[in-house]
Design an enzyme around this catalytic site. Structure first.
Site, PDB file in Angstrom:
ATOM      1  N   THR B  13       0.853  -1.538  -0.043  1.00 17.73           N
ATOM      2  CA  THR B  13       0.010   0.430   0.280  1.00 17.73           C
ATOM      3  C   THR B  13       1.149   1.023   0.033  1.00 17.73           C
ATOM      4  O   THR B  13       0.274   2.538  -0.902  1.00 17.73           O
ATOM      5  CB  THR B  13      -1.003   0.116   1.002  1.00 17.73           C
ATOM      6  N   VAL B  14       2.114   1.434   1.584  1.00 16.48           N
ATOM      7  CA  VAL B  14       2.698   2.098   0.781  1.00 16.48           C
ATOM      8  C   VAL B  14       3.582   3.054  -0.100  1.00 16.48           C
ATOM      9  O   VAL B  14       3.623   4.012  -0.593  1.00 16.48           O
ATOM     10  CB  VAL B  14       3.333   2.708   2.672  1.00 16.48           C
ATOM     11  N   ALA B  33      12.613  20.624  -3.991  1.00 13.77           N
ATOM     12  CA  ALA B  33      13.754  20.027  -3.657  1.00 13.77           C
ATOM     13  C   ALA B  33      14.667  20.468  -4.424  1.00 13.77           C
ATOM     14  O   ALA B  33      15.980  20.220  -3.918  1.00 13.77           O
ATOM     15  CB  ALA B  33      13.562  18.803  -3.601  1.00 13.77           C
ATOM     16  N   ARG B  45       8.523  -9.492  -3.540  1.00 16.26           N
ATOM     17  CA  ARG B  45       8.321 -10.413  -3.621  1.00 16.26           C
ATOM     18  C   ARG B  45       7.236 -11.029  -4.862  1.00 16.26           C
ATOM     19  O   ARG B  45       7.757 -12.001  -5.135  1.00 16.26           O
ATOM     20  CB  ARG B  45       7.770 -10.572  -2.031  1.00 16.26           C
ATOM     21  N   LYS B 205       4.698   3.392  18.844  1.00 20.82           N
ATOM     22  CA  LYS B 205       4.807   4.988  17.859  1.00 20.82           C
ATOM     23  C   LYS B 205       5.116   5.920  19.182  1.00 20.82           C
ATOM     24  O   LYS B 205       5.840   7.137  19.526  1.00 20.82           O
ATOM     25  CB  LYS B 205       3.450   5.715  17.871  1.00 20.82           C
ATOM     26  N   GLY B 302      -2.468   4.603   5.293  1.00 17.03           N
ATOM     27  CA  GLY B 302      -2.569   4.891   3.807  1.00 17.03           C
ATOM     28  C   GLY B 302      -1.878   5.160   3.173  1.00 17.03           C
ATOM     29  O   GLY B 302      -0.883   5.553   3.198  1.00 17.03           O
TER      30      GLY B 302
END
Lengths: 436, 436
Positions: B13-14, B33, B45, B205, B302
């Site tokens: 996902t990320v 940048a 994978r 976290k 997400g």
């Protein structure tokens, strides 16, 4: 390594706040910055008034030019306010190769393009975290934290005075003039409140955010500015009936045709988090294409909140001037040699408040037994709720909220309470934090 | 200047989010940048599944070691998850002199001390903005923005799954098991939700935030961890009656005796902003001695929100590796040569919704006249409120909320409406923003 030398222009609310916070948290800040940050010279208009604050800690002068031209000073912090003299002082400091930190939004919104050009050419930094939303690191969030995003729009409550007035008008049903007078008495509004209530201050800040969000020059003269002085209590009331609150927002938005840049009273659905930002607090809502909506909330003004951002800029510059690039910001915020081995407390030693639910027999004496046990362990009760038993039931719930106490006391009290024959099953315990 | 080369470990996902956002916002990010950021190699994978995402844009390999040992790669982004193989890969990347970006909170909470030591010795950066609270730049706020403060405590809603479950339990009065099942169906909870619902993820976290806030090593094994799986609907209900909401908080606090580090369900007064953070959203409340309380709110998980933070780290490293220190972060977020001259729209050209209040004669036909004028200017009405006139009054107020339209249409409509003989005085106009 010798300390980085800072010259301070002005010792008003924010200047004095910067002086105090830097002194108080010197050790903590040095652990983070990797080098001392020392205010070595301060210029003020009134030497006598400043003397007791500075108390011989550094050189005090009556002429700001002595600071910007002092070859020993690395960073000039401009906290005088106003746009004309300060522009000259800041440009001179830059010409002398000094970095500049300023909280002056008017200066940047009006002369920012010229100042940043000069800084760029000279290879020095002009830092201005404190210029928008006081202590909230919103400039850093926009310039760095959200840098992956195409920013779509920003909407901010970025003037504490007007938000305080609007909160009071809504809360107490009072009209603008009455609340303004109260705000002035409480120190939330200036004697001449024009810049705040007419939206000029918010427009300075919105102009700065627009430039950073979209990569455009400062264009304060193009901002639409409308304040709250004509807002009537009746409209706040009608808005509420329709499910909205009225806030003074600074808005900047990217559209296909160009950039919107506007400050005006705005209805916002009451259920939005930002609609619930009350009193003198600030909040900025940013919509980015990748991150979605994110919100930054905190104090937008005041001595120490603003000083918090001024000093963050000082640390930023110090880290750049001191470390090699890879070590600019230490991984754990503090320099590796400054990581302390502090104890993490076992849970029994922590202090908090508690919600306790007991299922009990609906009979005389239960509450007395329970409260006696609580008292034995020095746990004081803040609130209690005893439910009527349902029809044909002879059991009920007692809910207690405690004041702050140690976890081990609560565990011991619960063990005792669970032994009472009038208490059924186990006691439910949930911790409670006031977060205030 | 040639692009900085990034190697991506993992395309879940990320990973896919990072790939997409970096591509979509390439021009915008390069303006900020000062240099291109190019993903040049990706390890996965399942090559077949990854092929359509990458679509030939860069090299795709099945072996992560090929990425960390590739001499052409400057930055390795670790998005595989897990703590053992990733530890080896990250340490190898560091040994090879590469900077590392990771979103892996478990890895850092458990092996962070060792990894940061290796990075420090080798002179490379390990960046991890995405590891806490997804897209919210809270690591940057703590390490840089609030650096002037002695942090007193942090309390965060830092797990979206549990906050979604708690919001649903409260909102719909459902029990934990029912809501968990729904959350799994909606994709808000994993098939094996243990790490989320038992508080382990939040504890990872909280451990990271404690280290940064107080300058202490990672000490995940000392964290007290309690999840929400035993929480009963009845307690949520009682808490509400007493003016509280229950949230799973990660808390870390400095006390005279040591540091508190704990994750558990917590009652919070309903009126606190953080108590109103609903659904899968995250928020972190930080108490500093200078700034007071500040809150950071946004999506905590997400694809794109997390990618937002991963890419912010990439830009940070690129800016360090590219610019001289004074020009690390451009004054206006974008490189000076990339500042665009975009038009600021005149107010008549902006688009928003409107609240209009008309004072009118209480007679037949007024509303028809008004709404006809609105229709003539293509302004559609979203809601309307007509007050009953007071006793012995024959005038009343009409309040209308419009859908989005251009300011110039509204001004023209108001001018027409004010000419109606049945409308008294001027029309009150306040803009309305949904902010959604």
């Amino acid at each position: 390594m010798k300390s980085i030398k800072v010259g301070l222009l002005g010792l008003g609310t924010v200047g004095a706040g910067t002086f105090h916070v830097l002194r108080r948290n010197q050790a903590e800040i040095m652990r983070r910055a990797g080098r001392g940050i020392e205010i070595s010279m301060v210029s003020v208009r009134n030497l006598e008034k400043a003397q007791p604050i500075i108390d011989g800690a550094c050189e005090l002068v009556g002429d700001s030019w002595l600071v910007v031209n002092n070859p020993d000073i690395d960073i000039v912090v401009e906290l005088i306010g106003g746009t004309e003299l300060t522009k000259e002082l800041v440009l001179q400091a830059i010409a002398n190769g000094k970095h500049v930190v300023t909280a002056n939004k008017a200066l940047l919104a009006i002369h920012g393009n010229e100042i940043f050009k000069a800084a760029q050419d000279k290879g020095v930094i002009v830092a201005f975290e404190a210029a928008v939303a006081g202590g909230i690191p919103i400039i850093k969030a926009l310039r760095e934290g959200l840098t992956a995003n195409r920013i779509e729009w920003i909407a901010g409550i970025i003037n504490g005075t007007t938000n305080f007035i609007l909160s009071e008008m809504r809360d107490k049903g009072l009209d603008f003039a009455t609340v303004l007078k109260q705000a002035q008495e409480l120190g939330y509004a200036e004697a001449d409140p024009t810049f705040d209530i007419e939206g000029v201050d918010a427009a300075h800040k919105a102009t700065i955010m627009a430039a950073i969000a979209f990569g455009i020059p400062m264009q304060f003269d193009k901002a639409h500015i409308e304040g709250i002085s004509k807002l009537e209590a009746i409209d706040i009331n009608y808005a509420e009936q329709l499910g909205y609150r009225i806030k003074l927002l600074g808005i900047t938005k990217r559209t296909a045709k160009g950039i919107e840049l506007r400050v005006h009273p705005t209805l916002i659905p009451s259920k939005r988090l930002i609609a619930n930002v009350e009193g003198a607090m600030n909040a900025v809502l940013v919509q980015g294409d990748a991150v979605g909506a994110s919100l930054y909330y905190g104090k937008g003004a005041g001595a120490e909140p603003t000083a918090s951002s001024v000093i963050a800029d000082l640390v930023d510059i110090t880290r750049l001037a001191t470390a090699d690039p890879e070590h600019r910001v230490p991984h754990l915020a503090f320099q590796p040699q400054s990581i302390n081995q502090e104890v993490i407390l076992p849970m029994s030693e922590i202090t908090t408040s508690y919600y306790l639910r007991l299922h009990v027999a609906d009979q005389a004496g239960v509450l007395a037994d329970v409260t006696r046990i609580m008292a034995d362990f020095a746990i004081s009760i803040d609130a209690m709720l005893q439910k009527e038993p349902a029809v044909n039931e002879n059991q009920t719930d007692i809910i207690m909220l405690t004041h702050q106490t140690q976890e081990k006391n609560v565990l011991a009290a619960i063990a005792k309470i669970e032994q009472l024959s009038s208490v059924f099953g186990s006691v439910t315990k949930i911790r409670l934090e006031e977060l205030s």
